[in-house]
Design a protein around this motif. Structure first.
Motif, mmCIF file in Angstrom:
data_model
loop_
_atom_site.group_PDB
_atom_site.id
_atom_site.type_symbol
_atom_site.label_atom_id
_atom_site.label_comp_id
_atom_site.label_asym_id
_atom_site.label_seq_id
_atom_site.Cartn_x
_atom_site.Cartn_y
_atom_site.Cartn_z
ATOM 1 N N VAL A 120 36.454 43.311 47.081
ATOM 2 C CA VAL A 120 35.456 42.852 46.115
ATOM 3 C C VAL A 120 35.382 43.853 44.959
ATOM 4 N N MET A 121 35.466 45.134 45.309
ATOM 5 C CA MET A 121 35.398 46.189 44.293
ATOM 6 C C MET A 121 36.607 46.165 43.362
ATOM 7 N N THR A 122 37.767 45.861 43.927
ATOM 8 C CA THR A 122 38.981 45.890 43.102
ATOM 9 C C THR A 122 39.218 44.558 42.396
ATOM 10 N N PHE A 123 38.296 43.628 42.607
ATOM 11 C CA PHE A 123 38.432 42.296 42.013
ATOM 12 C C PHE A 123 38.670 42.326 40.496
ATOM 13 N N PRO A 124 37.923 43.157 39.731
ATOM 14 C CA PRO A 124 38.157 43.195 38.281
ATOM 15 C C PRO A 124 39.596 43.603 37.915
ATOM 16 N N VAL A 125 40.191 44.511 38.702
ATOM 17 C CA VAL A 125 41.568 44.921 38.422
ATOM 18 C C VAL A 125 42.533 43.777 38.735
ATOM 19 N N GLU A 126 42.307 43.156 39.871
ATOM 20 C CA GLU A 126 43.169 42.057 40.286
ATOM 21 C C GLU A 126 43.146 40.937 39.251
ATOM 22 N N THR A 127 41.945 40.673 38.714
ATOM 23 C CA THR A 127 41.778 39.612 37.719
ATOM 24 C C THR A 127 42.563 39.900 36.446
ATOM 25 N N VAL A 128 42.577 41.168 36.033
ATOM 26 C CA VAL A 128 43.298 41.534 34.814
ATOM 27 C C VAL A 128 44.768 41.112 34.917
ATOM 28 N N TYR A 129 45.364 41.317 36.093
ATOM 29 C CA TYR A 129 46.786 41.028 36.230
ATOM 30 C C TYR A 129 47.078 39.591 36.608
ATOM 31 N N PHE A 130 46.250 39.025 37.489
ATOM 32 C CA PHE A 130 46.617 37.733 38.069
ATOM 33 C C PHE A 130 45.652 36.603 37.736
ATOM 34 N N GLY A 131 44.594 36.892 37.023
ATOM 35 C CA GLY A 131 43.627 35.838 36.728
ATOM 36 C C GLY A 131 42.630 35.651 37.868
ATOM 37 N N LYS A 132 41.534 34.958 37.546
ATOM 38 C CA LYS A 132 40.444 34.817 38.521
ATOM 39 C C LYS A 132 40.849 33.983 39.725
ATOM 40 N N ARG A 133 41.566 32.883 39.452
ATOM 41 C CA ARG A 133 41.814 31.926 40.527
ATOM 42 C C ARG A 133 42.622 32.553 41.669
ATOM 43 N N LEU A 134 43.705 33.228 41.310
ATOM 44 C CA LEU A 134 44.506 33.856 42.355
ATOM 45 C C LEU A 134 43.699 34.941 43.062
ATOM 46 N N ALA A 135 42.936 35.716 42.301
ATOM 47 C CA ALA A 135 42.156 36.791 42.917
ATOM 48 C C ALA A 135 41.143 36.224 43.911
ATOM 49 N N VAL A 136 40.467 35.127 43.515
ATOM 50 C CA VAL A 136 39.493 34.509 44.426
ATOM 51 C C VAL A 136 40.193 33.965 45.667
ATOM 52 N N LEU A 137 41.285 33.253 45.446
ATOM 53 C CA LEU A 137 41.999 32.655 46.579
ATOM 54 C C LEU A 137 42.536 33.726 47.527
ATOM 55 N N ARG A 138 43.167 34.751 46.954
ATOM 56 C CA ARG A 138 43.760 35.786 47.803
ATOM 57 C C ARG A 138 42.686 36.481 48.640
ATOM 58 N N ASN A 139 41.575 36.825 47.995
ATOM 59 C CA ASN A 139 40.524 37.529 48.730
ATOM 60 C C ASN A 139 39.851 36.629 49.765
ATOM 61 N N SER A 140 39.672 35.348 49.435
ATOM 62 C CA SER A 140 39.060 34.435 50.408
ATOM 63 C C SER A 140 39.952 34.264 51.634
ATOM 64 N N LEU A 141 41.245 34.035 51.386
ATOM 65 C CA LEU A 141 42.169 33.882 52.511
ATOM 66 C C LEU A 141 42.220 35.160 53.337
#
Lengths: 159, 180
Positions: A120-141
């Motif tokens: 959850v903390m690294t979510f902003p970094v993940e979003t920068v590279y991969f966009g929100k959708r992938l970040a949400v999906l990856r973390n949820s899975l």
């Protein structure tokens, strides 16, 4: 292990410098640009982790995930793991302490699994590279999977 | 580009504001937070330089066709194994994985393999595994590893299915633009 990476990085850098000076300079520039681009996010993460861990001390975590905390404790442990970011060499000894002070094995497994896979903390970094959708999906899975992993570990492992 | 720049500072600025608030409300918690943040900064300073040096060298020295052959579409099981090994050999917190993943995308690694790489970085790092055995015992660590390896592959496969082809292409374009 960090030393190993320094040796590898500077070894490779030296080799690169011998082979091609211009390319080496451009490699360093690219590395620096990549870092500069994401550095504000890194700083944000570190600051927020500080606040998070100030509230979630090992004692608090231990209270949340005692062995009699049941399924609710497993869920809570996984949520705590998801929102925190603790380096492994602190997380594992802490987990071992928590086990000693009465936390359940399945709860610890849920904590460790989601701590590592869900960010959850690294979510902003993940979003920068991969966009929100992938970040949400990856973390949820990863979150769902960490619950499954905890369940299996809780069933299989006997301490 | 400018909006991205400003947006990227919002997050640390919000964090800094939260420290200001804590300082006024509860000095003890503020001090504890600062202590952890100092620790985290040290960790970052120690771990980050070699990652970004290697990342720059990878970007400059490894030609696209070579990386594509090793990790691209059609690299098969071998490519996934390479992704697993690269991720597991990594040092540093998860946030370090994303810039590297982005360069791998730029160099032609397949989406599936990039997701495997991130999964491996997050949870099957070799130094962490040794730590885990020490702290929680071999049974715990080995069971977790045995569960995680298929788990990482299943998650990567699901993500590949759930993210449409055009979304993936967009990500690759973004990775391309990021380091040129």
């Amino acid at each position: 292990m960090t030393e190993f990476f320094y040796i590898a990085a500077f070894g490779a850098l030296a080799l690169s410098l011998v082979k091609d000076r211009g390319k080496t300079v451009s490699a360093l520039k690219k590395g620096w640009q990549a870092l500069a681009r994401i550095l504000p996010q890194f700083v944000g993460i570190i600051l927020f982790v500080g606040i998070m861990l100030a509230f979630l001390s090992p004692e608090v975590i231990s209270r949340i995930i005692g062995s009699d905390s049941g399924a609710g404790g497993v869920i809570l442990a996984s949520l705590v793991g998801a929102v925190t970011l603790i380096p492994g060499f602190i997380a594992f000894p802490t987990a071992s302490l928590l086990l000693g002070s009465g936390a359940g094995l399945m709860q610890i497994a849920a904590f460790i699994s989601s701590l590592m896979m869900v960010g959850v903390m690294t979510f902003p970094v993940e979003t920068v590279y991969f966009g929100k959708r992938l970040a949400v999906l990856r973390n949820s899975l990863a979150y769902l999977f960490s619950l499954l992993a905890a369940f299996i570990i809780g069933m299989v492992v006997v301490l | 580009m400018n909006t991205i720049r400003i947006k990227s500072f919002l997050f640390p600025a919000a964090a800094a504001a939260a420290y200001g608030l804590l300082f006024l409300v509860n000095r003890n918690i503020f001090n504890a937070a600062v202590e952890t943040a100092v620790y985290g900064t040290r960790e970052m300073l120690a771990v980050i330089p070699p990652i970004f040096i290697l990342l720059g060298l990878l970007d400059v020295w490894v030609p696209r066709h070579v990386l594509t052959r090793f990790m691209g579409e059609g690299s098969g099981v071998k490519g996934t194994a390479v992704a697993f090994i690269m991720g597991s050999a990594a040092a540093g917190p998860l946030y370090g994985a994303f810039p590297v993943a982005s360069v791998l995308m730029k160099k032609g690694a397949s989406f599936f393999n990039v997701m495997v790489f991130i999964g491996a970085w997050s949870t099957t790092k070799i130094p962490m595994f040794l730590f885990e055995i020490q702290a929680l015992g071999a049974a715990f660590a080995l069971t977790r590893l045995a569960v995680n390896i298929p788990g990482i592959i299943i998650i990567a496969r699901l993500l590949q299915r759930l993210i449409s082809r055009s979304e993936q292409e967009q990500m690759y374009l973004r990775a391309q633009a990021a380091s040129d």
